[in-house]
Scaffold this motif. Structure first.
Motif, PDB file in Angstrom:
ATOM      1  N   PRO A  52     -12.818  94.607  53.990  1.00 22.25           N
ATOM      2  CA  PRO A  52     -12.462  93.241  53.591  1.00 22.25           C
ATOM      3  C   PRO A  52     -11.123  93.137  52.869  1.00 22.25           C
ATOM      4  O   PRO A  52     -10.341  92.219  53.128  1.00 22.25           O
ATOM      5  CB  PRO A  52     -13.627  92.834  52.687  1.00 22.25           C
ATOM      6  CG  PRO A  52     -14.766  93.663  53.137  1.00 22.25           C
ATOM      7  CD  PRO A  52     -14.168  94.975  53.532  1.00 22.25           C
ATOM      8  N   ALA A  53     -10.846  94.066  51.953  1.00 22.10           N
ATOM      9  CA  ALA A  53      -9.594  93.995  51.195  1.00 22.10           C
ATOM     10  C   ALA A  53      -8.392  94.171  52.111  1.00 22.10           C
ATOM     11  O   ALA A  53      -7.376  93.474  51.972  1.00 22.10           O
ATOM     12  CB  ALA A  53      -9.585  95.048  50.093  1.00 22.10           C
ATOM     13  N   ARG A  54      -8.485  95.112  53.060  1.00 20.79           N
ATOM     14  CA  ARG A  54      -7.368  95.341  53.976  1.00 20.79           C
ATOM     15  C   ARG A  54      -7.108  94.096  54.810  1.00 20.79           C
ATOM     16  O   ARG A  54      -5.952  93.686  54.991  1.00 20.79           O
ATOM     17  CB  ARG A  54      -7.674  96.538  54.874  1.00 20.79           C
ATOM     18  CG  ARG A  54      -6.512  96.943  55.769  1.00 20.79           C
ATOM     19  CD  ARG A  54      -6.824  98.180  56.599  1.00 20.79           C
ATOM     20  NE  ARG A  54      -7.094  99.333  55.739  1.00 20.79           N
ATOM     21  CZ  ARG A  54      -8.258  99.952  55.659  1.00 20.79           C
ATOM     22  NH1 ARG A  54      -9.288  99.511  56.399  1.00 20.79           N
ATOM     23  NH2 ARG A  54      -8.425 100.990  54.866  1.00 20.79           N
ATOM     24  N   VAL A  55      -8.172  93.481  55.312  1.00 18.24           N
ATOM     25  CA  VAL A  55      -8.026  92.259  56.101  1.00 18.24           C
ATOM     26  C   VAL A  55      -7.427  91.146  55.249  1.00 18.24           C
ATOM     27  O   VAL A  55      -6.485  90.448  55.664  1.00 18.24           O
ATOM     28  CB  VAL A  55      -9.388  91.826  56.678  1.00 18.24           C
ATOM     29  CG1 VAL A  55      -9.288  90.438  57.314  1.00 18.24           C
ATOM     30  CG2 VAL A  55      -9.896  92.838  57.694  1.00 18.24           C
ATOM     31  N   HIS A  56      -7.959  90.993  54.043  1.00 21.82           N
ATOM     32  CA  HIS A  56      -7.508  89.892  53.183  1.00 21.82           C
ATOM     33  C   HIS A  56      -6.044  90.037  52.805  1.00 21.82           C
ATOM     34  O   HIS A  56      -5.262  89.075  52.927  1.00 21.82           O
ATOM     35  CB  HIS A  56      -8.366  89.833  51.921  1.00 21.82           C
ATOM     36  CG  HIS A  56      -7.877  88.805  50.938  1.00 21.82           C
ATOM     37  ND1 HIS A  56      -8.106  87.458  51.101  1.00 21.82           N
ATOM     38  CD2 HIS A  56      -7.139  88.934  49.794  1.00 21.82           C
ATOM     39  CE1 HIS A  56      -7.555  86.802  50.102  1.00 21.82           C
ATOM     40  NE2 HIS A  56      -6.961  87.663  49.299  1.00 21.82           N
ATOM     41  N   TYR A  57      -5.644  91.206  52.335  1.00 21.65           N
ATOM     42  CA  TYR A  57      -4.274  91.350  51.845  1.00 21.65           C
ATOM     43  C   TYR A  57      -3.250  91.346  52.979  1.00 21.65           C
ATOM     44  O   TYR A  57      -2.087  90.965  52.769  1.00 21.65           O
ATOM     45  CB  TYR A  57      -4.158  92.585  50.959  1.00 21.65           C
ATOM     46  CG  TYR A  57      -4.779  92.329  49.595  1.00 21.65           C
ATOM     47  CD1 TYR A  57      -4.161  91.470  48.697  1.00 21.65           C
ATOM     48  CD2 TYR A  57      -5.998  92.896  49.242  1.00 21.65           C
ATOM     49  CE1 TYR A  57      -4.738  91.198  47.457  1.00 21.65           C
ATOM     50  CE2 TYR A  57      -6.591  92.630  48.013  1.00 21.65           C
ATOM     51  CZ  TYR A  57      -5.945  91.778  47.127  1.00 21.65           C
ATOM     52  OH  TYR A  57      -6.518  91.495  45.911  1.00 21.65           O
ATOM     53  N   ALA A  58      -3.659  91.732  54.164  1.00 24.18           N
ATOM     54  CA  ALA A  58      -2.769  91.566  55.315  1.00 24.18           C
ATOM     55  C   ALA A  58      -2.539  90.076  55.580  1.00 24.18           C
ATOM     56  O   ALA A  58      -1.412  89.635  55.855  1.00 24.18           O
ATOM     57  CB  ALA A  58      -3.365  92.250  56.551  1.00 24.18           C
ATOM     58  N   ARG A  59      -3.614  89.308  55.479  1.00 21.51           N
ATOM     59  CA  ARG A  59      -3.488  87.852  55.663  1.00 21.51           C
ATOM     60  C   ARG A  59      -2.604  87.235  54.593  1.00 21.51           C
ATOM     61  O   ARG A  59      -1.743  86.394  54.876  1.00 21.51           O
ATOM     62  CB  ARG A  59      -4.872  87.205  55.637  1.00 21.51           C
ATOM     63  CG  ARG A  59      -5.694  87.424  56.892  1.00 21.51           C
ATOM     64  CD  ARG A  59      -7.155  87.076  56.683  1.00 21.51           C
ATOM     65  NE  ARG A  59      -7.346  85.750  56.147  1.00 21.51           N
ATOM     66  CZ  ARG A  59      -7.393  84.628  56.863  1.00 21.51           C
ATOM     67  NH1 ARG A  59      -7.249  84.691  58.179  1.00 21.51           N
ATOM     68  NH2 ARG A  59      -7.588  83.455  56.295  1.00 21.51           N
ATOM     69  N   MET A  60      -2.792  87.621  53.332  1.00 28.76           N
ATOM     70  CA  MET A  60      -1.999  87.049  52.247  1.00 28.76           C
ATOM     71  C   MET A  60      -0.532  87.460  52.353  1.00 28.76           C
ATOM     72  O   MET A  60       0.366  86.660  52.052  1.00 28.76           O
ATOM     73  CB  MET A  60      -2.556  87.486  50.889  1.00 28.76           C
ATOM     74  CG  MET A  60      -3.950  86.949  50.561  1.00 28.76           C
ATOM     75  SD  MET A  60      -4.099  85.145  50.614  1.00 28.76           S
ATOM     76  CE  MET A  60      -4.865  84.921  52.239  1.00 28.76           C
ATOM     77  N   GLY A  61      -0.276  88.689  52.765  1.00 28.59           N
ATOM     78  CA  GLY A  61       1.098  89.131  52.908  1.00 28.59           C
ATOM     79  C   GLY A  61       1.860  88.318  53.940  1.00 28.59           C
ATOM     80  O   GLY A  61       2.987  87.867  53.691  1.00 28.59           O
ATOM     81  N   TRP A  62       1.248  88.119  55.103  1.00 30.99           N
ATOM     82  CA  TRP A  62       1.913  87.333  56.131  1.00 30.99           C
ATOM     83  C   TRP A  62       1.959  85.855  55.774  1.00 30.99           C
ATOM     84  O   TRP A  62       2.910  85.144  56.147  1.00 30.99           O
ATOM     85  CB  TRP A  62       1.236  87.547  57.484  1.00 30.99           C
ATOM     86  CG  TRP A  62       1.609  88.851  58.088  1.00 30.99           C
ATOM     87  CD1 TRP A  62       0.821  89.956  58.268  1.00 30.99           C
ATOM     88  CD2 TRP A  62       2.908  89.223  58.580  1.00 30.99           C
ATOM     89  NE1 TRP A  62       1.533  90.986  58.832  1.00 30.99           N
ATOM     90  CE2 TRP A  62       2.816  90.564  59.040  1.00 30.99           C
ATOM     91  CE3 TRP A  62       4.129  88.552  58.682  1.00 30.99           C
ATOM     92  CZ2 TRP A  62       3.905  91.223  59.586  1.00 30.99           C
ATOM     93  CZ3 TRP A  62       5.216  89.224  59.220  1.00 30.99           C
ATOM     94  CH2 TRP A  62       5.094  90.539  59.663  1.00 30.99           C
ATOM     95  N   LEU A  63       0.938  85.363  55.041  1.00 30.61           N
ATOM     96  CA  LEU A  63       0.986  83.970  54.588  1.00 30.61           C
ATOM     97  C   LEU A  63       2.171  83.762  53.643  1.00 30.61           C
ATOM     98  O   LEU A  63       2.845  82.723  53.695  1.00 30.61           O
ATOM     99  CB  LEU A  63      -0.323  83.606  53.880  1.00 30.61           C
ATOM    100  CG  LEU A  63      -0.453  82.148  53.439  1.00 30.61           C
ATOM    101  CD1 LEU A  63      -0.473  81.221  54.652  1.00 30.61           C
ATOM    102  CD2 LEU A  63      -1.723  81.949  52.606  1.00 30.61           C
ATOM    103  N   LEU A  64       2.441  84.742  52.804  1.00 27.79           N
ATOM    104  CA  LEU A  64       3.590  84.659  51.902  1.00 27.79           C
ATOM    105  C   LEU A  64       4.891  84.589  52.698  1.00 27.79           C
ATOM    106  O   LEU A  64       5.778  83.777  52.383  1.00 27.79           O
ATOM    107  CB  LEU A  64       3.604  85.866  50.973  1.00 27.79           C
ATOM    108  CG  LEU A  64       4.767  85.953  49.977  1.00 27.79           C
ATOM    109  CD1 LEU A  64       4.760  84.771  49.018  1.00 27.79           C
ATOM    110  CD2 LEU A  64       4.707  87.270  49.203  1.00 27.79           C
TER     111      LEU A  64
END
Length: 435
Positions: A114-126
């Motif tokens: 979950p953390a890997r999926v989430h932070y990949a999403r947040m990184g690209w959202l940024l």
């Protein structure tokens, strides 16, 4: 790698809270109630953002600054302030928190981290948010969501009760800070405007006040910049984006985290999934409207009675954002959920749900449409409409959102930006069209 397989969508069912839609093979069906509330939020947020698109920025706060503050313009401001200001962003933010948990839960169930999926999403959202802020519209909210989402994820395993406690604590802290700032500013103003005040103190006070509320004469600078060509607009947009991200964005972090925690908590209780009894949703909606709307009226009187003084706004903003907005926002969500579950106006519910499934694309798309309509490198309507007239543009954009979202999703598995975001975060192209 081969694109992820996407199954053909099953028939849409509105009313039970679930909607079967295009999704990767084996994924859970989407929640119609979640998507419908998100659709209402992405459309409703334009009720406030339209002012920032259409005219010099401080008009968003003070209608006297630009766009008109009497007659129909006053009622346009008051109606938006009471019913929409902060509430639509509140809905959007709570749904962002709920979606964080939904994505994390599904990643865990699917054997992903979950953390890997989430932070990949947040990184690209940024990344996407920065491009949006600096190249399209400086009022971007995605950068704030990416940063706050990175922090809020630390609490994704917490139970609803703890998440509620975190939200209340953050709201209380923001209210306390607002009260202290108001008290200090009010004392400063009283000392600086006293008959025997030292001229140097008066000058310092005026400079401080101008930093909070620019004089109306400064609107001419915005008009000249945003009525110009691309280079002129881009220079002004860059200055505004820098100021917003350095000065305004940090101030929005506490209440954004509070709203994320509240959305996460409500999701954990089943509120957004539509699993509460209809009687409870009705109670939440009625309580929110009957309590909050009357309490907004004295705030309107206070604000207008002090001619939108920035000192007054320090207190009224704290009161409305921390005490009234959360209750009214949850009431709005309850009303949308009741509408979806009722089975009435099914065509509208389906189109609202589709708008929510494509909230990312619709949010950026709204920025593109509005900047092209108002800015000088487009149709050049910047600063020419009165406040009330801007809502005709809002109605037109809403119509576009409702008209295009469902037909697009009937053909494609994701909205265009949803597909891009998912592909970037997953590190492989996702299948775009239905099989």
């Amino acid at each position: 790698m081969r694109p992820a397989r996407v199954s053909r969508p099953a028939r849409t069912t509105i009313g039970a809270g679930l909607i079967a839609t295009a999704s990767p093979a084996g994924a859970s069906p989407r929640l119609a109630t979640v998507d419908a509330v998100r659709g209402a939020a992405v459309m409703g947020i334009l009720l406030l953002n339209i002012i920032a698109f259409a005219m010099p920025g401080y008009a968003y706060v003070d209608p006297q600054y630009y766009g008109g503050a009497t007659g129909a313009n006053f009622f346009a401001w008051a109606g938006a302030y009471i019913l929409a200001d902060g509430k639509m962003r509140g809905l959007f933010t709570m749904l962002f928190g709920a979606s964080m948990l939904l994505v994390a839960d599904r990643a865990l169930a699917g054997g992903e981290h979950p953390a890997r999926v989430h932070y990949a999403r947040m990184g690209w959202l940024l990344v996407i948010g920065m491009l949006h802020a600096w190249l399209v519209w400086a009022g971007d909210i995605l950068v704030l969501y990416a940063l706050c989402g990175a922090v809020a994820f630390l609490a994704w395993r917490l139970p609803a009760r703890t998440l509620f406690a975190i939200a209340v604590a953050l709201f209380a802290a923001k209210l306390a800070v607002g009260a202290l700032q108001y008290d200090a500013a009010a004392r400063y103003e009283a000392a600086a405007t006293a008959p025997a005040a030292d001229p140097a103190l008066r000058a310092r006070w005026q400079a401080y006040r101008d930093s909070m509320a620019p004089p109306p004469a400064t609107a001419a600078e915005d008009l000249a910049a945003y009525r110009g060509g691309w280079a002129s607009v881009q220079a002004a947009r860059g200055d505004t984006a820098r100021d917003y991200q350095q000065r305004i964005l940090p101030l929005a972090v506490p209440d954004t985290l509070a709203l994320l925690a509240l959305g996460m908590a409500l999701f954990r209780t089943g509120f957004f999934s539509g699993t509460w009894a209809r009687r409870r949703y009705r109670q939440v909606a009625l309580a929110g409207y009957l309590i909050c709307i009357p309490l907004y009226l004295p705030l309107v009187v206070w604000i207008t009675g002090t001619a939108f003084s920035p000192v007054t706004l320090l207190m009224t903003e704290a009161l409305h954002l921390t005490l009234l907005r959360p209750l009214l926002t949850v009431a709005d969500a309850a009303l949308v959920i009741l509408f979806v579950q009722s089975g009435r106006a099914r065509w509208l519910a389906e189109r609202l749900t589709a708008a929510g499934r494509m909230a990312f694309s619709n949010y950026i798309g709204t920025s593109l449409v509005c900047t092209l309509f108002f800015y000088g490198y487009g149709l050049g309507w910047y600063g020419w409409l009165e406040r009330w007239q801007c809502y005709g543009v809002v109605a037109g954009v809403w119509l576009l959102i409702l008209l295009w979202s469902k037909p697009w999703l009937d053909r494609f598995a994701y909205g265009p930006l949803e597909w891009l975001w998912r592909s970037l975060a997953r590190g492989r192209l996702q299948r775009f069209r239905h099989n």
